[in-house]
Design a protein around this motif. Structure first.
Motif, PDB file in Angstrom:
ATOM      1  N   ASP A   1       0.429 -71.695 -23.914  1.00 57.03           N
ATOM      2  CA  ASP A   1      -0.495 -72.691 -24.094  1.00 57.03           C
ATOM      3  C   ASP A   1      -0.812 -72.644 -25.516  1.00 57.03           C
TER       4      ASP A   1
ATOM      5  N   GLU B   1       1.113 -79.743 -30.779  1.00 52.40           N
ATOM      6  CA  GLU B   1       1.362 -81.110 -30.397  1.00 52.40           C
ATOM      7  C   GLU B   1       2.383 -81.613 -29.675  1.00 52.40           C
ATOM      8  N   ALA B   2       2.138 -82.384 -28.717  1.00 51.15           N
ATOM      9  CA  ALA B   2       3.193 -82.680 -27.577  1.00 51.15           C
ATOM     10  C   ALA B   2       4.434 -83.516 -28.195  1.00 51.15           C
ATOM     11  N   GLY B   3       5.718 -83.109 -27.994  1.00 46.85           N
ATOM     12  CA  GLY B   3       6.636 -83.995 -28.580  1.00 46.85           C
ATOM     13  C   GLY B   3       7.216 -83.602 -30.105  1.00 46.85           C
TER      14      GLY B   3
ATOM     15  N   ALA C   1       5.377 -75.846 -20.342  1.00 42.33           N
ATOM     16  CA  ALA C   1       4.892 -75.943 -21.753  1.00 42.33           C
ATOM     17  C   ALA C   1       6.116 -76.484 -22.746  1.00 42.33           C
ATOM     18  N   HIS C   2       7.106 -75.750 -22.627  1.00 36.61           N
ATOM     19  CA  HIS C   2       8.233 -76.191 -23.577  1.00 36.61           C
ATOM     20  C   HIS C   2       8.690 -77.741 -23.369  1.00 36.61           C
ATOM     21  N   SER C   3       8.737 -78.233 -22.121  1.00 35.20           N
ATOM     22  CA  SER C   3       9.073 -79.711 -21.880  1.00 35.20           C
ATOM     23  C   SER C   3       8.083 -80.631 -22.641  1.00 35.20           C
ATOM     24  N   ARG C   4       6.680 -80.167 -22.379  1.00 30.40           N
ATOM     25  CA  ARG C   4       5.702 -80.910 -23.067  1.00 30.40           C
ATOM     26  C   ARG C   4       5.908 -81.170 -24.464  1.00 30.40           C
ATOM     27  N   LEU C   5       6.273 -79.871 -25.195  1.00 31.99           N
ATOM     28  CA  LEU C   5       6.601 -79.659 -26.775  1.00 31.99           C
ATOM     29  C   LEU C   5       7.538 -80.322 -27.445  1.00 31.99           C
TER      30      LEU C   5
ATOM     31  N   ARG D   1      16.282 -81.568 -23.310  1.00 29.56           N
ATOM     32  CA  ARG D   1      15.178 -82.226 -22.674  1.00 29.56           C
ATOM     33  C   ARG D   1      15.415 -83.664 -22.517  1.00 29.56           C
TER      34      ARG D   1
END
Ligand code: SAH
Length: 277
Positions: free
Chosen positions: A143, A147-149, A171-175, A276
């Motif tokens: 957490d 910022e996402a992406g 979490a990684h997939s979001r980032l 990803r």
């Protein structure tokens, strides 16, 4: 909040107090501090070096092997340029992040739940004059609030065994940016044979960690838009490092458990890279 459970508190306490020569003396060789193991052929002639320089030669050789491990991981991050941002999840004393910035010239964020490590790593970045690009944060990799992406690549160098993989890969997939790359080097147990051996349990108790079964990685990746692109079994490549370490003055006592676990075939040292999508 960075630390959210009693377990994470135990992990943070372990790393806050950690001062092992196998990490600090090896790091002193070049000022790049790692908390991971080595790979590759050992130059066994170091054991025959004259008395007054033998120990130094062994330490330098172990450090060369741990640097080679980090370089192998970084070589799987894909086509990284100065415009990209990278995330070092569970960044320890910061060695891999500093090597990544040196290799690609890009911005790197490292996160660790050990405040002592974060301060140490930020000092290293300042001393090397890269603190504007390489920043370490006292944050939980599950957490980060980043910022996402925003990240072209994320890695875990021997830090996945401290978390639940589904939470980590979500979490990684979001980032990660779409088309970005995830890489981990990790020990895992071969669950084709069922549950982990006693040697694996010994390693877990030693490091306050929970080594995952191999299949858990692929299941959690598949559930989180991470598609494996390469899987490399580094087990045979890491055994020489452990054999040298076992004979060295910086052995910590966990060497026999690693060698037993790797040799009995139930424990593997893997690199997994994933896209990803
Ligand atoms: N990747 C580093 C350090 C590996 S040691 C290296 O290769 O040198 C494991 C690291 O994981 C430690 O820095 C520990 O603080 C970190 N860690 C464990 N759980 C974490 C969590 N939930 N969030 C962030 N860091 C964590």
């Amino acid at each position: 909040m960075t630390i959210v459970s009693d377990y994470q508190n135990d992990v943070a306490s372990y790393w806050n107090a950690e001062r092992n020569a196998v990490n600090l003396r090896l790091g002193d060789v070049s000022g790049i501090y790692h908390h991971h193991y080595g790979i590759g052929e050992v130059d066994w002639s170091v054991l025959e070096a004259p008395d007054d320089v033998r120990e130094e030669a062994i330490i330098a050789e172990l450090h060369r092997l741990e640097n080679d491990q980090a370089r192998l991981l970084l070589g799987h991050l894909g086509d990284i340029g100065p415009q990209h941002r990278l995330l070092d999840a569970g960044s320890g004393r910061g060695g891999s992040s500093i090597l990544a910035n040196a290799a690609f010239g890009c911005q790197v964020d490292g996160v660790s739940i050990s405040q002592t490590q974060v301060e140490f790593a930020n000092r290293q970045a300042s001393e090397r004059g890269v603190a504007d690009k390489v920043r370490f944060h006292f944050k939980n990799m599950l957490d980060t609030g980043f910022e996402a992406g925003a990240y072209q690549a994320i890695w875990n160098n021997e830090s996945t065994m401290y978390v639940v993989l589904d939470d980590l890969f979500a979490a990684h997939s979001r980032l990660l940016a779409r088309g970005g790359r995830y890489v981990t080097i990790t020990g895992c147990y071969d669950d084709v044979y069922g549950l982990p051996s006693r040697a694996v349990s010994t390693i877990n108790a030693h490091y306050v960690c929970d080594i995952h079964p191999r299949s858990a990685y692929f299941r959690a990746m598949a559930a989180n838009r991470l598609v494996p692109t390469s899987v490399i079994d580094l087990t045979a490549d890491t055994i020489p490092y452990w054999e040298l370490r076992q004979k060295s003055s910086v052995a910590t006592g966990i060497e026999d458990a690693f060698l037993d676990a790797y040799r009995d075939g139930g424990f593997q040292y893997l690199l997994i890279a994933a896209d990803r999508v």
